[in-house]
Design an enzyme around this catalytic site. Structure first.
Site, mmCIF file in Angstrom:
data_model
loop_
_atom_site.group_PDB
_atom_site.id
_atom_site.type_symbol
_atom_site.label_atom_id
_atom_site.label_comp_id
_atom_site.label_asym_id
_atom_site.label_seq_id
_atom_site.Cartn_x
_atom_site.Cartn_y
_atom_site.Cartn_z
ATOM 1 N N ASP A 133 -1.896 1.879 -3.733
ATOM 2 C CA ASP A 133 -3.156 1.181 -3.898
ATOM 3 C C ASP A 133 -2.926 -0.330 -4.030
ATOM 4 O OD1 ASP A 133 -3.641 2.992 -6.939
ATOM 5 O OD2 ASP A 133 -2.612 1.078 -6.688
HETATM 6 N N1 URA Z 1 0.030 6.832 -7.409
HETATM 7 C C1 URA Z 1 -0.978 6.024 -7.758
HETATM 8 O O1 URA Z 1 -1.729 6.321 -8.668
HETATM 9 N N2 URA Z 1 -1.112 4.866 -7.083
HETATM 10 C C2 URA Z 1 -0.308 4.481 -6.089
HETATM 11 O O2 URA Z 1 -0.476 3.419 -5.504
HETATM 12 C C3 URA Z 1 0.742 5.354 -5.754
HETATM 13 C C4 URA Z 1 0.887 6.497 -6.433
#
Ligand code: URA
Length: 281
Positions: A106
């Site tokens: 993310d």
């Molecule tokens: N898990 C998450 O919560 N966010 C990420 O970006 C990757 C793995």
């Protein structure tokens, strides 16, 4: 014009996308590979791009496969296109628009992402249930109890089902926050944040430090480097393990390469695996 550079037949096949060097060695020993119409069973036979190499009668040739490792900084979207983000990951590397991110992180997560135009490998590595292990370091708010660690290890019940067993280690507990390392063997949307939240530990910062055989050693956020031939081979072996696990299941279509579908910049690994559109693992 300088003469074409000789390479081992197994390396030629691996670069043509037929599998790891070890898998290509086996293919050659099976007697299904010809060089200029002669069967060759010796993996170290030298060939050049001027030779006609065929597997079971189908000519194959090394494509311009590229593999880059990027340490994504905060604020950069890990997709190929995002109208809401200031920057997308493919713009951090030269000729990045020809490449696909293998999986997602993310926008606020930092860490490792592989960019490649090797669609078959990317598809395998992103299999949601059998993806390669990924290690994250999370800074969480609160006091991490032994019980929370045990729950995270065994599996927590999320909206999309129980999580698979994970490796979890408390690295440091401070007054208000803690650093926890977690290795997942599957990849679901926002999985790390959701897992920690479910045990009452909201994530304040998240970084992916390992992706299969690759680590972020020497790679600052925002940096990138090409993978070495050995690293690509290690990734291919990891991909072959995934292919073994899913044999009999639909592995999905090989990805359309960017060069084959310039008008469709959004099609790519995430869609091809049938995975969710959000960050995984
Ligand atoms: N898990 C998450 O919560 N966010 C990420 O970006 C990757 C793995």
């Amino acid at each position: 014009m300088s003469p074409a550079k000789p390479m081992n037949l197994a390396v030629f096949l691996a670069r043509a996308g037929l599998g790891s060097r070890r898998a290509c060695d086996e293919l050659i020993r099976e007697g299904v590979v010809t060089v200029n119409d002669e069967v060759v069973e010796f993996p170290r036979q030298k060939v050049t791009v001027d030779d006609v190499v065929a597997v079971r009668g189908e000519p194959v040739s090394p494509r311009g496969l590229r593999y880059l490792l990027v340490n994504k900084p905060k604020g950069v979207a890990s997709t190929r296109r995002d109208p809401h983000a200031d920057k997308v990951i493919v713009d951090l590397v030269p000729r990045g628009r020809e490449l696909f991110p293998v999986g997602r992180l993310d926008v606020d997560t930092t860490g490792l992402i592989v960019l490649t135009n090797d669609g078959v490998l990317a598809n395998r590595l992103m299999h949601p249930r059998y993806g390669v292990p990924k290690t994250y370091v999370a800074r969480v708010r609160g006091k991490v109890s032994r019980r929370a660690l045990a729950t995270l290890r065994q599996g927590v019940d999320l909206e999309d089902g129980m999580t698979a067993p994970a490796d979890v280690r408390l690295r440091k507990q401070s007054a208000k926050t803690a650093l926890v390392e977690i290795t997942l063997h599957e990849g679901r949307k926002r999985q790390v944040r959701r897992m920690f939240r479910s045990v009452g530990l909201p994530v304040e910062d998240l970084s992916r430090r390992r992706y299969g055989p690759l680590t972020d050693k020497g790679l600052e956020p925002g940096g990138h480097r090409e993978l070495t031939a050995d690293e690509v081979d290690a990734l291919r072996r990891a991909g072959e393990q995934v292919a073994d696990e899913v044999s009999g299941e639909d592995e999905g279509q090989p990805l359309p390469l960017a060069a084959e579908s310039p008008s469709d910049a959004n099609s790519g690994p995430d869609e091809a695996t049938g995975g969710s559109s959000g960050p995984e693992g």
